[in-house]
Design a protein around this motif. Structure first.
Motif, PDB file in Angstrom:
ATOM      1  N   TRP A  53     -10.994 -85.518-116.778  1.00 61.34           N
ATOM      2  CA  TRP A  53     -11.950 -86.232-116.086  1.00 61.34           C
ATOM      3  C   TRP A  53     -11.860 -85.818-114.414  1.00 61.34           C
ATOM      4  CZ3 TRP A  53     -11.339 -89.295-111.485  1.00 61.34           C
ATOM      5  CH2 TRP A  53     -12.537 -89.870-111.165  1.00 61.34           C
ATOM      6  N   ARG A  54     -10.675 -85.698-113.980  1.00 53.06           N
ATOM      7  CA  ARG A  54     -10.437 -85.217-112.436  1.00 53.06           C
ATOM      8  C   ARG A  54     -11.017 -83.902-112.403  1.00 53.06           C
ATOM      9  NH1 ARG A  54      -4.042 -84.556-110.715  1.00 53.06           N
ATOM     10  NH2 ARG A  54      -3.637 -82.956-112.507  1.00 53.06           N
ATOM     11  N   HIS A  55     -10.416 -82.817-113.206  1.00 56.84           N
ATOM     12  CA  HIS A  55     -11.137 -81.493-113.329  1.00 56.84           C
ATOM     13  C   HIS A  55     -12.589 -81.540-113.241  1.00 56.84           C
ATOM     14  CE1 HIS A  55      -7.139 -80.244-114.444  1.00 56.84           C
ATOM     15  NE2 HIS A  55      -7.359 -79.175-113.967  1.00 56.84           N
ATOM     16  N   ARG A  56     -13.284 -82.291-114.067  1.00 56.84           N
ATOM     17  CA  ARG A  56     -14.683 -82.307-114.095  1.00 56.84           C
ATOM     18  C   ARG A  56     -15.340 -82.742-112.668  1.00 56.84           C
ATOM     19  NH1 ARG A  56     -14.762 -84.813-118.224  1.00 56.84           N
ATOM     20  NH2 ARG A  56     -15.639 -86.884-117.434  1.00 56.84           N
ATOM     21  N   ILE A  57     -14.576 -83.706-112.237  1.00 59.68           N
ATOM     22  CA  ILE A  57     -15.355 -84.356-111.101  1.00 59.68           C
ATOM     23  C   ILE A  57     -15.093 -83.385-110.065  1.00 59.68           C
ATOM     24  CG2 ILE A  57     -15.131 -86.303-109.388  1.00 59.68           C
ATOM     25  CD1 ILE A  57     -16.551 -86.874-112.169  1.00 59.68           C
ATOM     26  N   MET A  78      -2.329 -90.477-110.361  1.00 58.39           N
ATOM     27  CA  MET A  78      -2.880 -90.581-111.838  1.00 58.39           C
ATOM     28  C   MET A  78      -1.759 -91.202-112.692  1.00 58.39           C
ATOM     29  SD  MET A  78      -4.545 -87.595-114.052  1.00 58.39           S
ATOM     30  CE  MET A  78      -3.001 -86.938-114.463  1.00 58.39           C
ATOM     31  N   ASN A  79      -0.317 -90.810-112.374  1.00 57.76           N
ATOM     32  CA  ASN A  79       0.768 -91.600-113.122  1.00 57.76           C
ATOM     33  C   ASN A  79       0.955 -92.952-113.139  1.00 57.76           C
ATOM     34  OD1 ASN A  79       1.061 -89.038-114.651  1.00 57.76           O
ATOM     35  ND2 ASN A  79       2.730 -88.594-113.220  1.00 57.76           N
ATOM     36  N   PRO A 111     -13.708 -93.554-111.633  1.00 55.72           N
ATOM     37  CA  PRO A 111     -12.719 -93.773-112.292  1.00 55.72           C
ATOM     38  C   PRO A 111     -12.729 -95.116-112.911  1.00 55.72           C
ATOM     39  CG  PRO A 111     -11.771 -93.474-110.167  1.00 55.72           C
ATOM     40  CD  PRO A 111     -13.174 -93.255-109.883  1.00 55.72           C
ATOM     41  N   PHE A 112     -12.911 -96.124-112.175  1.00 56.05           N
ATOM     42  CA  PHE A 112     -13.068 -97.515-112.504  1.00 56.05           C
ATOM     43  C   PHE A 112     -13.823 -97.502-113.961  1.00 56.05           C
ATOM     44  CE2 PHE A 112     -14.915-101.685-112.602  1.00 56.05           C
ATOM     45  CZ  PHE A 112     -13.846-102.611-112.969  1.00 56.05           C
TER      46      PHE A 112
END
Length: 244
Positions: A53-57, A78-79, A111-112
């Protein structure tokens, strides 16, 4: 100690100092019971999904190609989210959990929503698992219905009981009490409903129709009983005398 900024990936910040600062000051959140704490495999799966997700955003908002997605959402944040994700039942909880994230004020809602969708799916897994462990109320046979069903079986004939036994591939031996107990045990263990009064009456009518002799005209086609040896001897003597 250098000035703590919001992203340890920047070269002017010591990552270890930043992580120690954020982990020591982050408040401890408690779950409100909305989501179940994730298991190890679920957390590993969530971490992979969150990484994608973070790569895509970041591919949509990054200012230049040289900066990786770590600049957008650092690994340690993220962890931290993955470890305590079950407390993220509100946006404020996620912001608290991701304390120190540079983009928390502008991008926390994304992300929520993403995590809420995943947590809802995981929660359904826990719900289905509990439902599988507990017997369904629809499949349970309560004492009242079992007692009523046994009473109906006791009030019917042995022929009907044996007919039900043959249909269920059960033994047909034994007296009426044994047959009733055998059928009741089978119905209760397999969660099959007891025969209704209409079903018992229909079965009784079917058996009576099979046993009833066929009527041809005014005479009943009933086979004659076999003759006794003495009667057959007398009939043979009469036949011989008439022949002479």
């Amino acid at each position: 100690m250098p000035k703590v900024t919001c992203n340890p990936y920047r070269k002017d910040v010591n990552s270890e100092d930043y992580i120690a600062h954020t982990t020591s000051t982050a408040p401890r959140l408690r779950s409100d019971g909305t989501f179940h704490a994730l298991e190890k495999l679920m957390k590993e799966s969530l971490e992979q999904m969150l990484d994608r997700w973070r790569h895509r955003i970041w591919a949509c908002i990054r200012p230049c190609l040289e900066e990786p997605c770590e600049y957008f959402l650092p690994r340690h944040i993220m962890n931290a989210i993955v470890d305590e994700v079950h407390v993220c039942s509100s946006l404020d909880n996620l912001k608290t959990l991701a304390a120190g994230w540079e983009y928390v004020d502008t991008h926390a809602e994304q992300p929520f929503n993403f995590l809420t969708e995943i947590l809802t799916a995981f929660q359904q897994i826990f719900t289905d698992r509990r439902a599988a462990e507990q017997p369904s109320s629809d499949s349970e046979v309560d004492d009242g219905s079992a007692a009523t069903g046994m009473e109906r079986l006791q009030n019917t004939t042995v022929a009907v009981l044996r007919s039900f036994c043959r249909e269920l591939r059960l033994s047909t031996t034994g007296n009426k009490t044994i047959l009733v107990d055998r059928l009741a045990e089978n119905f209760i263990s397999t969660a099959v409903p007891f025969p209704t009064p209409d079903e018992i009456a229909e079965r009784k009518s079917t058996l009576m129709a099979v046993d009833e002799p066929q009527v041809l005209g005014d005479k009943t086609n009933i086979p004659s009983p076999p003759s006794s040896p003495k009667k057959r001897k007398r009939e043979r003597n009469v036949f011989v005398q008439n022949a002479n």
